[in-house]
Scaffold this motif. Sequence first.
Motif, PDB file in Angstrom:
ATOM      1  N   UNK A   5      -1.313  -1.047  -4.772  1.00  0.00           N
ATOM      2  CA  UNK A   5      -0.341  -0.435  -3.945  1.00  0.00           C
ATOM      3  C   UNK A   5       1.164  -1.399  -3.851  1.00  0.00           C
ATOM      4  N   UNK A   6       2.343  -0.578  -3.659  1.00  0.00           N
ATOM      5  CA  UNK A   6       3.172  -1.094  -3.668  1.00  0.00           C
ATOM      6  C   UNK A   6       3.369  -1.856  -2.095  1.00  0.00           C
ATOM      7  N   UNK A   7       4.062  -2.768  -1.748  1.00  0.00           N
ATOM      8  CA  UNK A   7       4.185  -3.215  -0.455  1.00  0.00           C
ATOM      9  C   UNK A   7       4.568  -2.201   0.562  1.00  0.00           C
ATOM     10  N   UNK A   8       5.257  -1.113   0.407  1.00  0.00           N
ATOM     11  CA  UNK A   8       5.420  -0.099   1.327  1.00  0.00           C
ATOM     12  C   UNK A   8       4.189   0.833   1.442  1.00  0.00           C
ATOM     13  N   UNK A  14      -2.281   0.663   5.868  1.00  0.00           N
ATOM     14  CA  UNK A  14      -2.586  -0.320   7.021  1.00  0.00           C
ATOM     15  C   UNK A  14      -2.524   0.490   8.294  1.00  0.00           C
ATOM     16  N   UNK A  15      -1.288   1.335   8.569  1.00  0.00           N
ATOM     17  CA  UNK A  15      -1.196   2.135   9.493  1.00  0.00           C
ATOM     18  C   UNK A  15      -2.124   3.206   9.620  1.00  0.00           C
ATOM     19  N   UNK A  16      -2.301   3.895   8.476  1.00  0.00           N
ATOM     20  CA  UNK A  16      -3.308   5.097   8.472  1.00  0.00           C
ATOM     21  C   UNK A  16      -4.688   4.669   8.909  1.00  0.00           C
ATOM     22  N   UNK A  17      -4.921   3.294   8.511  1.00  0.00           N
ATOM     23  CA  UNK A  17      -6.337   2.716   8.859  1.00  0.00           C
ATOM     24  C   UNK A  17      -6.385   2.683  10.247  1.00  0.00           C
ATOM     25  N   UNK A  18      -5.232   2.385  11.018  1.00  0.00           N
ATOM     26  CA  UNK A  18      -5.180   2.111  12.547  1.00  0.00           C
ATOM     27  C   UNK A  18      -5.321   3.375  13.436  1.00  0.00           C
ATOM     28  N   UNK A  19      -5.090   4.500  12.586  1.00  0.00           N
ATOM     29  CA  UNK A  19      -5.392   5.635  13.351  1.00  0.00           C
ATOM     30  C   UNK A  19      -6.709   6.172  13.768  1.00  0.00           C
ATOM     31  N   UNK A  20      -6.870   6.907  14.946  1.00  0.00           N
ATOM     32  CA  UNK A  20      -8.078   7.519  15.227  1.00  0.00           C
ATOM     33  C   UNK A  20      -8.511   8.646  14.171  1.00  0.00           C
ATOM     34  N   UNK A  21      -9.787   9.043  14.068  1.00  0.00           N
ATOM     35  CA  UNK A  21     -10.185   9.753  12.882  1.00  0.00           C
ATOM     36  C   UNK A  21      -9.638  11.412  13.058  1.00  0.00           C
ATOM     37  N   UNK A  66       1.867   0.962  11.722  1.00  0.00           N
ATOM     38  CA  UNK A  66       1.944   0.483  10.378  1.00  0.00           C
ATOM     39  C   UNK A  66       1.956  -0.986  10.221  1.00  0.00           C
ATOM     40  N   UNK A  67       2.994  -1.538  10.690  1.00  0.00           N
ATOM     41  CA  UNK A  67       3.169  -3.202  10.736  1.00  0.00           C
ATOM     42  C   UNK A  67       2.456  -3.865  12.090  1.00  0.00           C
ATOM     43  N   UNK A  68       1.899  -3.176  12.996  1.00  0.00           N
ATOM     44  CA  UNK A  68       1.465  -3.619  14.101  1.00  0.00           C
ATOM     45  C   UNK A  68       2.335  -4.279  15.007  1.00  0.00           C
TER      46      UNK A  68
END
Length: 69
Positions: A5-8, A14-21, A66-68
């Motif tokens: 993936x591109x950096x963006x 990364x932000x998606x993974x930090x979300x609840x289900x 996304x970037x925490x």
Amino acid sequence: MAENPTDDVAVVFNGFLALSMKEKGQLVEIMNEFFDNLDRREALRTENEKAVADLIFGTADLSCKCCRR
């Protein structure tokens, strides 16, 4: 597996993974609507831009999943 993936894309995923289900499900529904309904794309974009502007300008202590930061 998809190409690197591109950096963006990496930061947003990364932000998606930090979300609840539940939040992940909501995002997937919105993304599906975006890709499945060509006539709704601009409305979805406008609605999202307004929601983000309300968050940014309405909340003093906003952190980014996304970037925490």
